[in-house]
Design a protein around this motif. Sequence first.
Motif, PDB file in Angstrom:
ATOM      1  N   ALA A 234      -6.815   8.658  -4.063  1.00  0.00           N
ATOM      2  CA  ALA A 234      -7.446   7.656  -3.200  1.00  0.00           C
ATOM      3  C   ALA A 234      -6.423   7.002  -2.280  1.00  0.00           C
ATOM      4  O   ALA A 234      -6.686   6.777  -1.093  1.00  0.00           O
ATOM      5  CB  ALA A 234      -8.132   6.595  -4.060  1.00  0.00           C
ATOM      6  N   LEU A 235      -5.246   6.719  -2.815  1.00  0.00           N
ATOM      7  CA  LEU A 235      -4.221   6.071  -2.008  1.00  0.00           C
ATOM      8  C   LEU A 235      -3.703   6.997  -0.916  1.00  0.00           C
ATOM      9  O   LEU A 235      -3.508   6.589   0.228  1.00  0.00           O
ATOM     10  CB  LEU A 235      -3.075   5.622  -2.910  1.00  0.00           C
ATOM     11  CG  LEU A 235      -1.963   4.800  -2.253  1.00  0.00           C
ATOM     12  CD1 LEU A 235      -2.544   3.578  -1.563  1.00  0.00           C
ATOM     13  CD2 LEU A 235      -0.922   4.402  -3.285  1.00  0.00           C
ATOM     14  N   ARG A 236      -3.517   8.259  -1.252  1.00  0.00           N
ATOM     15  CA  ARG A 236      -3.049   9.217  -0.244  1.00  0.00           C
ATOM     16  C   ARG A 236      -4.075   9.401   0.870  1.00  0.00           C
ATOM     17  O   ARG A 236      -3.715   9.514   2.041  1.00  0.00           O
ATOM     18  CB  ARG A 236      -2.748  10.562  -0.897  1.00  0.00           C
ATOM     19  CG  ARG A 236      -1.484  10.580  -1.717  1.00  0.00           C
ATOM     20  CD  ARG A 236      -1.150  11.987  -2.129  1.00  0.00           C
ATOM     21  NE  ARG A 236       0.044  12.039  -2.959  1.00  0.00           N
ATOM     22  CZ  ARG A 236       0.611  13.172  -3.339  1.00  0.00           C
ATOM     23  NH1 ARG A 236       0.093  14.324  -2.973  1.00  0.00           N
ATOM     24  NH2 ARG A 236       1.687  13.149  -4.082  1.00  0.00           N
ATOM     25  N   PHE A 237      -5.353   9.460   0.491  1.00  0.00           N
ATOM     26  CA  PHE A 237      -6.385   9.634   1.509  1.00  0.00           C
ATOM     27  C   PHE A 237      -6.429   8.431   2.446  1.00  0.00           C
ATOM     28  O   PHE A 237      -6.582   8.577   3.656  1.00  0.00           O
ATOM     29  CB  PHE A 237      -7.752   9.829   0.855  1.00  0.00           C
ATOM     30  CG  PHE A 237      -8.831  10.157   1.839  1.00  0.00           C
ATOM     31  CD1 PHE A 237      -9.029  11.464   2.262  1.00  0.00           C
ATOM     32  CD2 PHE A 237      -9.645   9.167   2.363  1.00  0.00           C
ATOM     33  CE1 PHE A 237     -10.016  11.774   3.187  1.00  0.00           C
ATOM     34  CE2 PHE A 237     -10.627   9.458   3.288  1.00  0.00           C
ATOM     35  CZ  PHE A 237     -10.817  10.775   3.708  1.00  0.00           C
ATOM     36  N   LEU A 238      -6.288   7.224   1.899  1.00  0.00           N
ATOM     37  CA  LEU A 238      -6.278   6.019   2.719  1.00  0.00           C
ATOM     38  C   LEU A 238      -5.119   6.041   3.707  1.00  0.00           C
ATOM     39  O   LEU A 238      -5.287   5.768   4.896  1.00  0.00           O
ATOM     40  CB  LEU A 238      -6.182   4.784   1.826  1.00  0.00           C
ATOM     41  CG  LEU A 238      -6.035   3.435   2.540  1.00  0.00           C
ATOM     42  CD1 LEU A 238      -7.249   3.150   3.405  1.00  0.00           C
ATOM     43  CD2 LEU A 238      -5.807   2.321   1.523  1.00  0.00           C
ATOM     44  N   LEU A 239      -3.937   6.392   3.229  1.00  0.00           N
ATOM     45  CA  LEU A 239      -2.774   6.469   4.096  1.00  0.00           C
ATOM     46  C   LEU A 239      -2.950   7.546   5.162  1.00  0.00           C
ATOM     47  O   LEU A 239      -2.601   7.363   6.324  1.00  0.00           O
ATOM     48  CB  LEU A 239      -1.524   6.753   3.261  1.00  0.00           C
ATOM     49  CG  LEU A 239      -1.026   5.628   2.368  1.00  0.00           C
ATOM     50  CD1 LEU A 239       0.091   6.132   1.476  1.00  0.00           C
ATOM     51  CD2 LEU A 239      -0.573   4.444   3.183  1.00  0.00           C
TER      52      LEU A 239
ATOM     53  N   ALA B 105      -5.793   8.791   6.411  1.00  0.00           N
ATOM     54  CA  ALA B 105      -6.796   8.394   7.394  1.00  0.00           C
ATOM     55  C   ALA B 105      -6.240   7.379   8.384  1.00  0.00           C
ATOM     56  O   ALA B 105      -6.510   7.449   9.592  1.00  0.00           O
ATOM     57  CB  ALA B 105      -8.012   7.811   6.675  1.00  0.00           C
ATOM     58  N   LEU B 106      -5.426   6.437   7.903  1.00  0.00           N
ATOM     59  CA  LEU B 106      -4.821   5.457   8.782  1.00  0.00           C
ATOM     60  C   LEU B 106      -3.841   6.115   9.752  1.00  0.00           C
ATOM     61  O   LEU B 106      -3.818   5.807  10.944  1.00  0.00           O
ATOM     62  CB  LEU B 106      -4.095   4.394   7.947  1.00  0.00           C
ATOM     63  CG  LEU B 106      -3.369   3.291   8.718  1.00  0.00           C
ATOM     64  CD1 LEU B 106      -4.325   2.539   9.629  1.00  0.00           C
ATOM     65  CD2 LEU B 106      -2.667   2.343   7.753  1.00  0.00           C
TER      66      LEU B 106
ATOM     67  N   VAL C 278       0.819  -1.210   0.000  1.00  0.00           N
ATOM     68  CA  VAL C 278       0.000   0.000   0.000  1.00  0.00           C
ATOM     69  C   VAL C 278       0.855   1.264   0.000  1.00  0.00           C
ATOM     70  O   VAL C 278       0.516   2.262  -0.649  1.00  0.00           O
ATOM     71  CB  VAL C 278      -0.955  -0.004   1.212  1.00  0.00           C
ATOM     72  CG1 VAL C 278      -1.761   1.281   1.274  1.00  0.00           C
ATOM     73  CG2 VAL C 278      -1.888  -1.206   1.149  1.00  0.00           C
ATOM     74  N   THR C 279       1.971   1.246   0.732  1.00  0.00           N
ATOM     75  CA  THR C 279       2.729   2.483   0.936  1.00  0.00           C
ATOM     76  C   THR C 279       3.799   2.751  -0.112  1.00  0.00           C
ATOM     77  O   THR C 279       4.123   3.913  -0.376  1.00  0.00           O
ATOM     78  CB  THR C 279       3.407   2.465   2.316  1.00  0.00           C
ATOM     79  OG1 THR C 279       4.281   1.325   2.421  1.00  0.00           O
ATOM     80  CG2 THR C 279       2.363   2.395   3.425  1.00  0.00           C
TER      81      THR C 279
ATOM     82  N   CYS D 116      -4.478  13.636   3.749  1.00  0.00           N
ATOM     83  CA  CYS D 116      -5.922  13.745   3.514  1.00  0.00           C
ATOM     84  C   CYS D 116      -6.276  15.049   2.822  1.00  0.00           C
ATOM     85  O   CYS D 116      -7.092  15.082   1.894  1.00  0.00           O
ATOM     86  CB  CYS D 116      -6.678  13.632   4.837  1.00  0.00           C
ATOM     87  SG  CYS D 116      -6.660  11.982   5.582  1.00  0.00           S
TER      88      CYS D 116
END
Length: 258
Positions: free
Chosen positions: A240-245, A247-248, A21-22, A122
Amino acid sequence: MDTGWQTGLAGFAAGLLISIVTAPVGVSGAVFLLPVQLSVLHVPNPAVTPTNLLYNVVAGPGALLRYLRSRGFDRALTRLLIAGTLPGVVLGAFLRVFALPGPRVFRYVVAAVLLPLGLWLCLRAVRPSRRVRPPLRSGTVAGLGLAVGTVGGVYGIGGGSLLGPILAGHGIPMTTVAPAALASTFVTSIAGAGAYGLIALTTGAGEIAPHWVVGLLCGLGGLIGGFLGAHLQRRIPEAALRFLLGALAVALALSYLR
């Protein structure tokens, strides 16, 4: 600590999944592996930090090999990042051992790093900047590298993973930022791990040595996952990937502040 096959398998799986993911956004994954070490793998403080650096050293070549094949390296940017983060990570290692040894303080340091990083990711995912920014000066990049490298040495993340979002937010394409940030993380993690080893050797403080089994197994998972994640970079929507990272990272920071 004892490392059974279940713990080893959990570490390998964590490194694999996190790095998939990262890696596309230039983050080694150590920033998210640290809470797994604390809560699941039960690596004691302050050994989690050098163990994280060991993970970066083992996992780094996977994504870097893929990015080298794609010829996406900006050598000038990479040199500037390393020039700042390399001395910073060594300084951070000494601060971590001699100034921030307590677990409570350490958790606050973790939260202080994760929260702004997550909010930044985010924000840039939801509201990408359309303003054309002037190029960053060499001194500014090196100065940012020094500051982030110091924090990275304390936290065990090498430093490049924090610089990546900052540079991307300034308008530098992720295809340029990701390889440079990962290269910086890899080089500074070698220096940081060496600094911790030297401190342990000269002071006799064995508790600050890395947990070799956990670091190697997590790193092996990260090696494979990083290669796969770098391969997927152009196929995953960046926002989308940046937002997921992000938020986590925010969720983990808030959990540490409780």
